[in-house]
Design a protein around this motif. Structure first.
Motif, PDB file in Angstrom:
ATOM      1  N   ALA A  27       0.838  -1.209   0.000  1.00 53.07           N
ATOM      2  CA  ALA A  27       0.000   0.000   0.000  1.00 53.07           C
ATOM      3  C   ALA A  27       0.867   1.250   0.000  1.00 53.07           C
ATOM      4  O   ALA A  27       0.546   2.241  -0.671  1.00 53.07           O
ATOM      5  CB  ALA A  27      -0.930  -0.010   1.205  1.00 53.07           C
ATOM      6  N   LEU A  28       1.981   1.205   0.723  1.00 59.22           N
ATOM      7  CA  LEU A  28       2.880   2.353   0.761  1.00 59.22           C
ATOM      8  C   LEU A  28       3.530   2.570  -0.605  1.00 59.22           C
ATOM      9  O   LEU A  28       3.689   3.715  -1.060  1.00 59.22           O
ATOM     10  CB  LEU A  28       3.951   2.126   1.831  1.00 59.22           C
ATOM     11  N   ALA A  29       3.879   1.475  -1.274  1.00 59.94           N
ATOM     12  CA  ALA A  29       4.467   1.590  -2.617  1.00 59.94           C
ATOM     13  C   ALA A  29       3.459   2.168  -3.612  1.00 59.94           C
ATOM     14  O   ALA A  29       3.824   2.947  -4.502  1.00 59.94           O
ATOM     15  CB  ALA A  29       4.955   0.226  -3.095  1.00 59.94           C
ATOM     16  N   ALA A  30       2.177   1.817  -3.460  1.00 57.90           N
ATOM     17  CA  ALA A  30       1.141   2.392  -4.323  1.00 57.90           C
ATOM     18  C   ALA A  30       1.027   3.895  -4.090  1.00 57.90           C
ATOM     19  O   ALA A  30       0.911   4.677  -5.037  1.00 57.90           O
ATOM     20  CB  ALA A  30      -0.197   1.701  -4.067  1.00 57.90           C
ATOM     21  N   ASP A  60      17.463  15.077  -5.898  1.00 57.22           N
ATOM     22  CA  ASP A  60      18.065  16.192  -6.632  1.00 57.22           C
ATOM     23  C   ASP A  60      17.107  17.350  -6.852  1.00 57.22           C
ATOM     24  O   ASP A  60      17.556  18.486  -7.059  1.00 57.22           O
ATOM     25  CB  ASP A  60      18.595  15.708  -7.984  1.00 57.22           C
ATOM     26  N   PHE A  61      15.816  17.066  -6.838  1.00 59.18           N
ATOM     27  CA  PHE A  61      14.817  18.107  -7.070  1.00 59.18           C
ATOM     28  C   PHE A  61      13.793  18.078  -5.940  1.00 59.18           C
ATOM     29  O   PHE A  61      12.637  17.674  -6.134  1.00 59.18           O
ATOM     30  CB  PHE A  61      14.142  17.899  -8.435  1.00 59.18           C
ATOM     31  N   PRO A  62      14.208  18.476  -4.746  1.00 64.59           N
ATOM     32  CA  PRO A  62      13.312  18.376  -3.587  1.00 64.59           C
ATOM     33  C   PRO A  62      12.076  19.242  -3.747  1.00 64.59           C
ATOM     34  O   PRO A  62      12.146  20.348  -4.300  1.00 64.59           O
ATOM     35  CB  PRO A  62      14.186  18.857  -2.428  1.00 64.59           C
ATOM     36  N   PRO A  63      10.923  18.753  -3.257  1.00 57.97           N
ATOM     37  CA  PRO A  63       9.681  19.521  -3.342  1.00 57.97           C
ATOM     38  C   PRO A  63       9.576  20.508  -2.180  1.00 57.97           C
ATOM     39  O   PRO A  63      10.558  20.769  -1.477  1.00 57.97           O
ATOM     40  CB  PRO A  63       8.621  18.431  -3.243  1.00 57.97           C
ATOM     41  N   SER A  64       8.376  21.027  -1.967  1.00 56.90           N
ATOM     42  CA  SER A  64       8.140  21.956  -0.856  1.00 56.90           C
ATOM     43  C   SER A  64       8.328  21.244   0.477  1.00 56.90           C
ATOM     44  O   SER A  64       8.345  20.006   0.557  1.00 56.90           O
ATOM     45  CB  SER A  64       6.722  22.503  -0.935  1.00 56.90           C
ATOM     46  N   ALA A  65       8.471  22.022   1.532  1.00 58.00           N
ATOM     47  CA  ALA A  65       8.679  21.455   2.871  1.00 58.00           C
ATOM     48  C   ALA A  65       7.519  20.546   3.271  1.00 58.00           C
ATOM     49  O   ALA A  65       7.726  19.478   3.861  1.00 58.00           O
ATOM     50  CB  ALA A  65       8.860  22.580   3.886  1.00 58.00           C
ATOM     51  N   ALA A  66       6.288  20.947   2.953  1.00 54.61           N
ATOM     52  CA  ALA A  66       5.129  20.132   3.320  1.00 54.61           C
ATOM     53  C   ALA A  66       5.144  18.803   2.580  1.00 54.61           C
ATOM     54  O   ALA A  66       4.805  17.758   3.153  1.00 54.61           O
ATOM     55  CB  ALA A  66       3.850  20.896   3.012  1.00 54.61           C
ATOM     56  N   ASP A  67       5.548  18.811   1.316  1.00 53.52           N
ATOM     57  CA  ASP A  67       5.641  17.558   0.569  1.00 53.52           C
ATOM     58  C   ASP A  67       6.786  16.692   1.073  1.00 53.52           C
ATOM     59  O   ASP A  67       6.689  15.462   1.089  1.00 53.52           O
ATOM     60  CB  ASP A  67       5.824  17.844  -0.921  1.00 53.52           C
ATOM     61  N   ARG A  68       7.877  17.316   1.492  1.00 50.70           N
ATOM     62  CA  ARG A  68       8.994  16.535   2.039  1.00 50.70           C
ATOM     63  C   ARG A  68       8.560  15.809   3.304  1.00 50.70           C
ATOM     64  O   ARG A  68       8.967  14.660   3.549  1.00 50.70           O
ATOM     65  CB  ARG A  68      10.194  17.438   2.327  1.00 50.70           C
ATOM     66  N   ALA A  69       7.724  16.449   4.103  1.00 49.86           N
ATOM     67  CA  ALA A  69       7.222  15.794   5.316  1.00 49.86           C
ATOM     68  C   ALA A  69       6.367  14.578   4.946  1.00 49.86           C
ATOM     69  O   ALA A  69       6.445  13.533   5.609  1.00 49.86           O
ATOM     70  CB  ALA A  69       6.405  16.791   6.145  1.00 49.86           C
ATOM     71  N   TYR A  70       5.590  14.700   3.873  1.00 53.58           N
ATOM     72  CA  TYR A  70       4.757  13.580   3.434  1.00 53.58           C
ATOM     73  C   TYR A  70       5.620  12.441   2.897  1.00 53.58           C
ATOM     74  O   TYR A  70       5.368  11.270   3.196  1.00 53.58           O
ATOM     75  CB  TYR A  70       3.787  14.056   2.352  1.00 53.58           C
ATOM     76  N   GLN A  71       6.637  12.747   2.115  1.00 55.64           N
ATOM     77  CA  GLN A  71       7.431  11.684   1.491  1.00 55.64           C
ATOM     78  C   GLN A  71       8.366  10.994   2.482  1.00 55.64           C
ATOM     79  O   GLN A  71       8.930   9.944   2.149  1.00 55.64           O
ATOM     80  CB  GLN A  71       8.195  12.221   0.281  1.00 55.64           C
ATOM     81  N   ASP A  72       8.512  11.524   3.681  1.00 53.45           N
ATOM     82  CA  ASP A  72       9.278  10.812   4.717  1.00 53.45           C
ATOM     83  C   ASP A  72       8.663   9.454   5.025  1.00 53.45           C
ATOM     84  O   ASP A  72       9.353   8.554   5.515  1.00 53.45           O
ATOM     85  CB  ASP A  72       9.351  11.654   5.998  1.00 53.45           C
ATOM     86  N   ARG A  73       7.375   9.295   4.734  1.00 60.77           N
ATOM     87  CA  ARG A  73       6.688   8.008   4.948  1.00 60.77           C
ATOM     88  C   ARG A  73       7.315   6.888   4.126  1.00 60.77           C
ATOM     89  O   ARG A  73       7.159   5.710   4.465  1.00 60.77           O
ATOM     90  CB  ARG A  73       5.218   8.116   4.548  1.00 60.77           C
ATOM     91  N   PHE A  74       8.001   7.254   3.035  1.00 65.69           N
ATOM     92  CA  PHE A  74       8.487   6.249   2.100  1.00 65.69           C
ATOM     93  C   PHE A  74       9.850   5.673   2.481  1.00 65.69           C
ATOM     94  O   PHE A  74      10.461   4.956   1.695  1.00 65.69           O
ATOM     95  CB  PHE A  74       8.544   6.846   0.689  1.00 65.69           C
ATOM     96  N   LEU A  77      10.880  -6.969  -0.570  1.00 64.53           N
ATOM     97  CA  LEU A  77      10.731  -5.588  -1.016  1.00 64.53           C
ATOM     98  C   LEU A  77      10.408  -5.540  -2.510  1.00 64.53           C
ATOM     99  O   LEU A  77       9.570  -4.738  -2.938  1.00 64.53           O
ATOM    100  CB  LEU A  77      12.006  -4.801  -0.720  1.00 64.53           C
ATOM    101  N   VAL A  78      11.049  -6.402  -3.287  1.00 65.44           N
ATOM    102  CA  VAL A  78      10.796  -6.431  -4.734  1.00 65.44           C
ATOM    103  C   VAL A  78       9.329  -6.745  -5.006  1.00 65.44           C
ATOM    104  O   VAL A  78       8.676  -6.109  -5.846  1.00 65.44           O
ATOM    105  CB  VAL A  78      11.715  -7.456  -5.428  1.00 65.44           C
ATOM    106  N   ARG A  79       8.770  -7.739  -4.278  1.00 68.28           N
ATOM    107  CA  ARG A  79       7.360  -8.101  -4.465  1.00 68.28           C
ATOM    108  C   ARG A  79       6.446  -6.936  -4.101  1.00 68.28           C
ATOM    109  O   ARG A  79       5.494  -6.613  -4.817  1.00 68.28           O
ATOM    110  CB  ARG A  79       7.015  -9.329  -3.622  1.00 68.28           C
ATOM    111  N   ALA A  80       6.738  -6.283  -2.978  1.00 64.41           N
ATOM    112  CA  ALA A  80       5.888  -5.170  -2.531  1.00 64.41           C
ATOM    113  C   ALA A  80       5.950  -4.009  -3.508  1.00 64.41           C
ATOM    114  O   ALA A  80       4.921  -3.393  -3.826  1.00 64.41           O
ATOM    115  CB  ALA A  80       6.318  -4.718  -1.142  1.00 64.41           C
ATOM    116  N   LEU A  81       7.130  -3.706  -4.034  1.00 63.97           N
ATOM    117  CA  LEU A  81       7.259  -2.601  -4.989  1.00 63.97           C
ATOM    118  C   LEU A  81       6.542  -2.922  -6.291  1.00 63.97           C
ATOM    119  O   LEU A  81       5.876  -2.058  -6.877  1.00 63.97           O
ATOM    120  CB  LEU A  81       8.740  -2.313  -5.253  1.00 63.97           C
ATOM    121  N   GLY A  82       6.652  -4.153  -6.760  1.00 63.84           N
ATOM    122  CA  GLY A  82       5.983  -4.545  -7.999  1.00 63.84           C
ATOM    123  C   GLY A  82       4.471  -4.485  -7.868  1.00 63.84           C
ATOM    124  O   GLY A  82       3.778  -3.960  -8.757  1.00 63.84           O
ATOM    125  N   ARG A  83       3.945  -5.004  -6.760  1.00 63.63           N
ATOM    126  CA  ARG A  83       2.495  -4.971  -6.553  1.00 63.63           C
ATOM    127  C   ARG A  83       2.019  -3.529  -6.337  1.00 63.63           C
ATOM    128  O   ARG A  83       0.959  -3.135  -6.832  1.00 63.63           O
ATOM    129  CB  ARG A  83       2.132  -5.840  -5.349  1.00 63.63           C
TER     130      ARG A  83
END
Length: 458
Positions: free
Chosen positions: A8-11, A206-220, A240-246
């Protein structure tokens, strides 16, 4: 983390990150191979179309009354100076799009006028001195930016004027360091099925987003997307490969379903338009953008799905206040449009716009222009000789064959012989369009003319 939770996190990561990966993949293609009918051009240089789209322009849904210009800017070495010519009142727009697909600035007829000027495009965090003679500063959210240009053109006879403008539309690198010639490289040993996540990992850093988006992407973090240095995907664990593929498959499905979701309600043959598809940008609103709440999606997480849908449908669409595109494939009774029949579009009144509107017919499902005897591929406000009604109304005739009546022929838009899809472009739409008060009428199919009765002496 449990396998289902990791999937779900990969999705979520796919939905969040696909606009970045798509945008930069397109930037890379434009640098190396060209984009559509545009030849490849290096960073900080414009590529120009030879003219409006024709049947020989094999680019789906390309406009037949605008000439494209495109530049990829790299600001890693410092600012770039952009010179815009005086278009003497003719419509044009330069739309600035960052690495995350956010349209963050506009120059042109609506935003800044049509006079000559120079603009300084600066990288994130820049604190230098603005040179003399600069009209204004455009603060770029990322160090790579696309400039999508459109110049109004009234046909082949208007191209000398447009070519002169193209020559005057220039970029000058002012930085004290050399700019990049390509995008940051990804790890070569990553398996193909994990390539998306590798590109997202590298380009997100290399192309970081806004601070609020960076806080969201920390989940990954559990997905390895925040790891630096050697890629975690070169020899990733099978789990991990299976989870990323699904997750990749689930994320794609989520975006495809959202893109297919029909507009609510509407009669048969209603035109579909999405004036708020670009409203996901809530952080970087610069020159020429509008900031009222109606042009920003309040729910940040919901905006990620809208952004992913926009990236999937990408045709360089601007915000709705710059242009709205409406399209349909059915007549007023819900029947598919086909050149085997004749149709009318009764505009009473014509669409309210501050620039111009035009209607173009494309083959379906390809979305290409088809040659016709009149070499007319768009009809609209700028078309000379249109026959209006006494009340200012306008009846357009859509058919594969030229109408016999001269007034109908003046208002004729040739259509392909087979299935077709008309697209109505409204440049600088009036508030009635944006509010939904002005509704584009459905296309009406005309009944076949009865055969002439033959009479004569017996």
């Amino acid at each position: 983390m449990e396998p289902d939770a990791l999937t779900a996190l990969a999705a979520d990561a796919y939905v969040y990150g696909v606009p970045l990966v798509r945008r930069l993949s397109e930037v890379q293609a434009c640098l190396q191979e060209g984009c559509g009918s545009l030849a490849p051009a290096p960073f900080n240089d414009f590529a120009h179309a030879d003219g409006p789209a024709t049947p020989g322009t094999h680019v789906p849904y390309a406009p037949a009354d605008l000439v494209d210009a495109l530049a990829q800017l790299d600001l890693s070495g410092g600012p770039v100076r952009l010179h815009v010519p005086d278009t003497a009142g003719a419509y044009y727009v330069l739309q600035f799009v960052d690495a995350w697909s956010n349209a963050f600035a506009y120059l042109g007829s609506r935003a800044t006028g049509t006079a000559e000027g120079d603009w300084l495009v600066v990288p994130p965090g820049w604190a230098g001195t603005v040179p003399d003679g600069v009209s204004g500063v455009i603060d770029a959210p990322t160090s790579v930016v696309s400039v999508v240009g459109r110049l109004a053109c009234d046909g082949p006879e208007d191209m000398p004027r447009v070519r002169a403008l193209q020559q005057e539309l220039t970029l000058t690198h002012l930085g004290d360091r050399a700019h990049r010639t390509g995008l940051p490289a990804t790890e070569s040993g990553v398996p193909g099925e994990l390539r998306f996540f590798e590109e997202l990992r590298v380009w997100m850093a290399d192309f970081p987003p806004s601070a609020a988006d960076r806080a969201y992407q920390d989940r990954f973090q559990p997905l390895g997307l925040l790891e630096e240095g050697i890629s975690p995907y070169v020899s990733a664990a099978p789990r991990l490969v299976r989870a990323l593929g699904r997750g990749l498959a689930l994320g794609r499905l989520r975006v495809e379903e959202a893109a297919r979701r029909p507009a609510p309600g509407g009669p048969e043959g209603a035109w579909q338009m999405i004036p708020h598809l670009r409203d996901y940008n809530v952080d970087h609103l610069g020159v020429g953008t509008l900031r009222p709440p109606e042009w920003r999606i309040a729910d940040r997480e919901a905006s990620y799905l809208v952004r992913a849908v926009a990236a999937r449908r990408e045709r360089g669409l601007p915000h709705g206040y710059e242009a709205v595109y409406a399209e349909t494939s059915r007549d007023s009774r819900g029947r598919p449009l086909t050149g085997a029949h004749r149709y009318v579009l009764r505009l009473a009144p014509p669409p309210p716009v501050r620039a111009f509107w035009s209607l173009t017919a494309y083959d379906s499902p390809g979305g290409h222009l088809v040659a016709n005897e009149a070499a007319r591929y768009a009809i609209g406000k700028r078309t000379p000789g249109l026959a209006h009604g006494a009340d200012g109304s306008l009846t357009l005739h859509l058919s594969a064959e030229r109408p016999e009546d001269p007034q109908e022929a003046a208002n004729w838009l040739p259509v392909p012989a087979g299935a077709f899809r008309p697209v109505l472009r409204l440049h600088l739409p009036g508030q009635a369009v944006l509010d939904g008060e002005y509704v584009v009428p459905a296309v009406e199919r005309l009944e076949a003319r009865p055969a002439s009765r033959v009479t004569g002496a017996s």
